[in-house]
Design an enzyme around this catalytic site. Structure first.
Site: not given
Length: 276
Positions: A120, A233, A235
């Site tokens: 990002c 994102h 994660e």
């Protein structure tokens, strides 16, 4: 790092210094959501947090000597002054400590040929470091469609719902790219939380994913060195760690090359000049 050290690669993740409270303490502390380092450790590496340093260039050289891979994490907007733009009213307040720190880490990692993964804000900072520019507010720059379509109640931007809720989008991963090797070509569902994005792409990178509005969603460097950056994102997707596993595999190879006395080849001269 000694050649007889553990085979476990060490991956550094950049952080902010933020106000934190615990019991009687109210101090500034290194801050990074747990999802980031869990994604690294579950993929087979040791995770090290990297808060901004007072002397970023000098500190980066020392810190990078102990790492095998680098992740530039998400966060607030990159300073528009770094790419010669006037500040938009919606752009976050400047955080020059983190910008300077990450630019120094990126430059040092690239000189070493160390694997780098941008997430990002990380993608945006890499793009700026390579001479690219950013759209400072996508709803204004691209007219990004609201989630729910026209006429929906309380429409929100497709890339940032707000309130800490990640938007879901679909990106198109380019066939033949390193990204496609990691997660497959074609449609891929992602978690988005950003209001800025790439305008002019920086030097030396190849776009490897876009959305249907033409916004760059990922890029990478060609060749053997591992630099992959995504606008989303990963994660947040605990069921799919392939991007982190790809970074960890590259970090393990980098560690092995150092143990064998083979220095990283770095990047071509045009990349090095752009990062200087």
């Amino acid at each position: 790092m000694a050649s007889n050290a553990s085979d476990l690669p060490v991956v550094g993740l950049t952080t902010y210094l933020e106000r934190a409270r615990q019991g009687v303490w109210d101090v500034r502390a290194s801050f990074l959501p747990q999802q980031y380092f869990e994604a690294v450790t579950s993929s087979g590496a040791a995770a090290v947090l990297l808060p901004p340093q007072a002397q970023p260039e000098r500190a980066a050289e020392v810190v990078l000597d102990g790492l095998d891979g680098l992740i530039l994490t998400g966060g607030l907007d990159v300073q528009p002054e770094l790419y010669g733009a006037e500040r938009h009213p919606t752009t976050d307040p400047a955080r020059p400590d983190r910008d300077a720190w990450e630019l120094a880490l990126l430059a040092g990692a690239q000189r070493r040929g160390m694997p780098v993964f941008g997430i990002c804000r990380g993608l945006q900072l890499i793009n700026v470091a390579l001479g690219g520019t950013l759209h400072q507010h996508l709803p204004e720059a691209l007219g990004t469609a609201p989630l729910g379509g026209e006429g929906a109640e309380a429409p929100t931007d497709r890339y940032r719902i707000g309130g800490g809720v990640f938007a879901e989008n679909t990106v198109e991963v380019a066939a033949g790219s390193r990204l496609a090797e990691l997660i497959g070509a074609g449609d891929y569902g992602v978690h988005s939380y950003h209001h800025q994005g790439i305008d002019r792409v920086g030097a030396g990178v190849v776009v490897s994913a876009t959305t249907d509005d033409g916004l760059v969603q990922a890029f990478e460097t060609p060749g053997d060195d591992f630099l992959v950056a995504v606008q989303w994102h990963p994660e947040e997707n605990s069921s799919d760690r392939r991007l982190f596993e790809g970074l960890v595999a590259a970090a393990g190879a980098y560690r092995a090359s150092r143990a064998g006395g083979v220095a990283g080849a770095g990047v071509p001269s045009d990349h090095a000049e752009a990062l200087a």
